[in-house]
Scaffold this active site. Structure first.
Site, PDB file in Angstrom:
ATOM      1  N   ASP A  90       0.867  -1.178   0.000  1.00  0.00           N
ATOM      2  CA  ASP A  90       0.000   0.000   0.000  1.00  0.00           C
ATOM      3  C   ASP A  90       0.905   1.230   0.000  1.00  0.00           C
ATOM      4  O   ASP A  90       2.102   1.129   0.234  1.00  0.00           O
ATOM      5  CB  ASP A  90      -0.905  -0.060   1.246  1.00  0.00           C
ATOM      6  CG  ASP A  90      -2.060   0.920   1.141  1.00  0.00           C
ATOM      7  OD1 ASP A  90      -2.159   1.610   0.108  1.00  0.00           O
ATOM      8  OD2 ASP A  90      -2.856   0.989   2.089  1.00  0.00           O
ATOM      9  N   ASP A 125      -3.534   7.363  -3.986  1.00  0.00           N
ATOM     10  CA  ASP A 125      -4.796   7.973  -4.384  1.00  0.00           C
ATOM     11  C   ASP A 125      -5.271   8.935  -3.298  1.00  0.00           C
ATOM     12  O   ASP A 125      -4.668   9.029  -2.231  1.00  0.00           O
ATOM     13  CB  ASP A 125      -5.847   6.892  -4.648  1.00  0.00           C
ATOM     14  CG  ASP A 125      -5.965   5.920  -3.491  1.00  0.00           C
ATOM     15  OD1 ASP A 125      -4.941   5.289  -3.141  1.00  0.00           O
ATOM     16  OD2 ASP A 125      -7.065   5.778  -2.925  1.00  0.00           O
ATOM     17  N   CYS A 275     -15.247 -21.707  19.811  1.00  0.00           N
ATOM     18  CA  CYS A 275     -14.409 -21.879  18.630  1.00  0.00           C
ATOM     19  C   CYS A 275     -13.533 -23.101  18.854  1.00  0.00           C
ATOM     20  O   CYS A 275     -13.217 -23.435  19.995  1.00  0.00           O
ATOM     21  CB  CYS A 275     -13.539 -20.628  18.457  1.00  0.00           C
ATOM     22  SG  CYS A 275     -12.323 -20.757  17.135  1.00  0.00           S
ATOM     23  N   CYS A 277     -10.559 -23.593  16.947  1.00  0.00           N
ATOM     24  CA  CYS A 277      -9.265 -23.406  16.284  1.00  0.00           C
ATOM     25  C   CYS A 277      -8.162 -23.869  17.239  1.00  0.00           C
ATOM     26  O   CYS A 277      -8.410 -24.074  18.427  1.00  0.00           O
ATOM     27  CB  CYS A 277      -9.085 -21.941  15.873  1.00  0.00           C
ATOM     28  SG  CYS A 277      -8.545 -20.863  17.202  1.00  0.00           S
ATOM     29  N   CYS A 280      -8.041 -21.827  20.512  1.00  0.00           N
ATOM     30  CA  CYS A 280      -9.162 -22.023  21.428  1.00  0.00           C
ATOM     31  C   CYS A 280      -9.244 -23.464  21.945  1.00  0.00           C
ATOM     32  O   CYS A 280      -9.849 -23.720  22.986  1.00  0.00           O
ATOM     33  CB  CYS A 280     -10.466 -21.608  20.764  1.00  0.00           C
ATOM     34  SG  CYS A 280     -10.466 -19.858  20.310  1.00  0.00           S
TER      35      CYS A 280
HETATM   36 ZN   LIG Z   1     -10.405 -19.817  18.029  1.00  0.00          ZN
END
Ligand SMILES: [Zn+2]
Length: 636
Positions: A90, A125, A275, A277, A280
């Site tokens: 960017d 921009d 969760c 994942c 978690c």
């Molecule tokens: Zn998680």
């Protein structure tokens, strides 16, 4: 020039491949933002843990800090980040928005990005905020276009992203997009939208994306700048954004906020972690809170990334299965602000735009999620074609019957076969004459028995237009035992699929219908001994055989149903090879993705029959990838 091609699609979303010097990226893709000053999670870890093929970093931050600048100039940005995949940079536009001012020249920052070996650089921009008035927004938009024009002359081998601005004004967005499409840019970000997403103004966001897309060259990848939350990913992708970036994973983690597919939760307010994942699974909420600050932030950031990348996988999977609209509508169930976005898409202009990109058939059924479902482009197309392509019986009488379980024609078999009038089911997707009840999406749609009032009302309006358009009278109907229901069914579907008059052309002669022994359903249609059509079991639509293609080619003049290709690839098509977009000269504007089509030479010789992957505007814009999958070449 950017190498980008479409491999599969759903809604206006594209499953594509973008190639750069540093590899291939499957899109839609999530670009995690790497802060070169403090790498919370290293770029290399993004690749190892999440399979990131592309990351984005800020060239302005690198440019401003001596140590970073010197290393980047000496060894390149890939070495600086320790990442051998694709790096987008960017330019500092967002910093100019946050800090009001930055001190770098627009061309200097493009040169700098090129010098440090960025794969995709971005122009500086002018960020237009949502509260900017029309005249100021127009001025800023024109300045952005000016800078883009100058910047492309400096890009060298680097791909250059030229950002669409225009504030909250759709006409300025479209104008900006059109002007940027005329210059040699490679990627089109949609900019100035972060405040809209932060404040959940999703209707204006949707208008901004759609307006930009309407003006953009469809062959270039589109990046939605700052779309960091999985809540908006499906919407962005369904509207044709191919890249989104996330700085949110780190920003949210820094103040203890966890990203979920349905929204954001504060760790302090969670008694359990909803969760599974790896983060978690390894901690309880209490344990995660108990970590020292840096460890806690890093772990929340990892969780945020697991959730965000999983969402992108779900979206790509939904595109392959044709389930993207379901995903978009489900998100509105999590956050009502997204309802506003769906309302914007119900506008006639937007429906018409979306319909051009919508596949004619999908691998899965259309599933109702709520009041928005009946406005999907597939249903819009069905209704439109019914009003344009349907041929009523001569008696002009219809019997309208209530919706029952599918297939309707089994339930109403006697009426269907015995009455000298059309039997039309008063369905939630509009009127369904019984001979159309097996074609996509009529048979392949799932609605609850009890439909919401708004959808009912809408269906009633469509039924009224249908009866009025064809001057149909309801009720009655003489008994008539001589109907050839199979033939009527074939003729009606053929007209809906290939347009009015197609049935007369394809079915002129002695017709033999072969049915499946197992299901009793129509499979193949022969006319005068030649195989004309095959009916596909999964979507109730026809596959066109060479003999059928020859009939349509003889009777319909160019460009109807045609994809016209340059003479140089004639022999390849005759051998059955697919049509690449760069060889397409013209195409029937009524062809849609996954439509059956005739492939012809510039002199209108029939070369083959196939199935489109792209619509006309895409075929004429793309230089890479397949436009039509050829099924059979025509040798004589
Ligand atoms: Zn998680």
């Amino acid at each position: 020039m950017v190498r980008f091609e479409i491999k599969d699609r759903d809604a206006a979303g594209r499953l594509g491949v973008l190639k750069t010097e540093h590899g291939s990226i499957t899109t839609p893709a999530l670009l995690p933002v790497i802060n070169p000053n403090k790498m919370l999670i290293e770029a290399e870890e993004m690749k190892k843990r999440f399979g990131a093929e592309i990351v984005i970093t800020n060239s302005y931050i690198i440019y401003k800090k001596n140590s970073l600048r010197e290393k980047a100039l000496a060894d390149g940005v890939h070495s600086l980040l320790g990442f051998d995949g694709t790096i987008m940079t960017d330019s500092g536009t967002f910093q100019s928005y946050v800090y009001n001012d930055i001190d770098v020249d627009p061309l200097e920052i493009v040169d700098f990005q090129r010098e440090i070996g960025s794969d995709i650089g971005t122009i500086l921009d002018v960020f237009t905020t949502p509260d900017t008035g029309y005249q100021q927004a127009e001025k800023q938009m024109m300045l952005t276009v000016e800078r883009a024009k100058k910047s492309v002359t400096r890009k060298g081998d680097m791909l250059l992203a030229c950002t669409v601005q225009g504030g909250i004004f759709p006409e300025l967005r479209t104008k900006c997009a059109q002007q940027l499409s005329r210059i040699d840019a490679d990627v089109y970000p949609i900019g100035g939208v972060v405040p809209l997403m932060e404040n959940q103004v999703y209707d204006i966001l949707t208008n901004s994306i759609v307006a930009a897309k309407k003006g953009l060259n469809p062959s270039k990848p589109v990046h939605l700048f700052g779309a960091g939350h999985p809540l908006v990913f499906p919407l962005a992708v369904a509207l044709g954004c191919d890249l989104v970036d996330s700085a949110a994973y780190a920003k949210y983690a820094a103040d203890g906020r966890m990203i979920f597919p349905w929204g954001t939760e504060k760790l302090d307010e969670l008694s359990e972690l909803p969760c599974s994942c790896p983060v978690c699974s390894g901690f309880t909420a209490k344990e995660l809170r108990g970590l020292d600050e840096m460890e806690r932030i890093k772990n929340i950031a990892l969780h945020n990334l697991y959730v965000s990348f999983a969402e992108m996988q779900r979206i790509r999977d939904a595109i392959r299965k044709g389930k993207l609209w379901e995903l978009v509508e489900q998100k509105a169930g999590y956050n009502p602000a997204l309802f506003d976005a769906l309302r914007v898409l119900e506008n006639e202009d937007n429906k018409e735009w979306l319909e051009r990109f919508e596949p004619v058939s999908k691998p899965s059924a259309l599933v109702y999620t709520g009041v928005h479902t009946v406005h999907r482009p597939l249903i819009y197309r069905y209704q439109k074609r019914l009003l344009e392509r349907y041929r009523p019986r001569e008696s002009k009488r219809v019997v309208v019957v209530p919706e029952v379980s599918k297939p309707y024609s089994r339930f109403y078999k006697k009426d269907f076969e015995m009455l000298d009038c059309d039997v039309v089911v008063d369905s939630v997707i509009g009127p369904v004459p019984l001979m159309l009840d097996e074609m996509y999406p009529v048979a392949q749609s799932v609605f609850p028995r009890d439909i919401d009032e708004e959808s009912r009302e809408f269906a009633k309006k469509v039924m009224d237009s249908f009866l009025e358009k064809y001057g149909l009278e309801t009720g009655g109907g003489e008994k008539n035992a001589d109907r050839d229901v199979d033939l009527e069914r074939i003729a009606s579907v053929v007209d809906m699929q290939f347009g009015g008059g197609a049935a007369d052309v394809l079915l002129d002669g002695k017709i033999v219908v072969k049915k499946s022994k197992k299901t009793g359903k129509i499979r193949n249609v022969f006319v005068d001994g030649k195989h004309i059509l095959s009916l596909r079991a999964h979507d109730g639509l026809f596959t066109l055989k060479t003999s059928g293609a020859k009939r349509l080619h003889r009777s319909f003049s160019s460009p109807r149903l045609r994809v016209v290709i340059t003479d140089e690839c004639k022999p390849f098509i005759m051998e059955g090879k697919s049509v690449f977009a760069r060889f397409v000269v013209d195409c029937d504007p009524d062809l849609r993705p996954f439509d059956e089509c005739l492939i012809v030479s510039e002199d209108d010789d029939l070369l083959g029959v196939g199935r489109t992957l792209l619509n006309r505007e895409e075929m004429l814009s793309f230089d890479y990838g397949v436009a039509v999958k050829t099924r059979e070449g025509v040798k004589e």
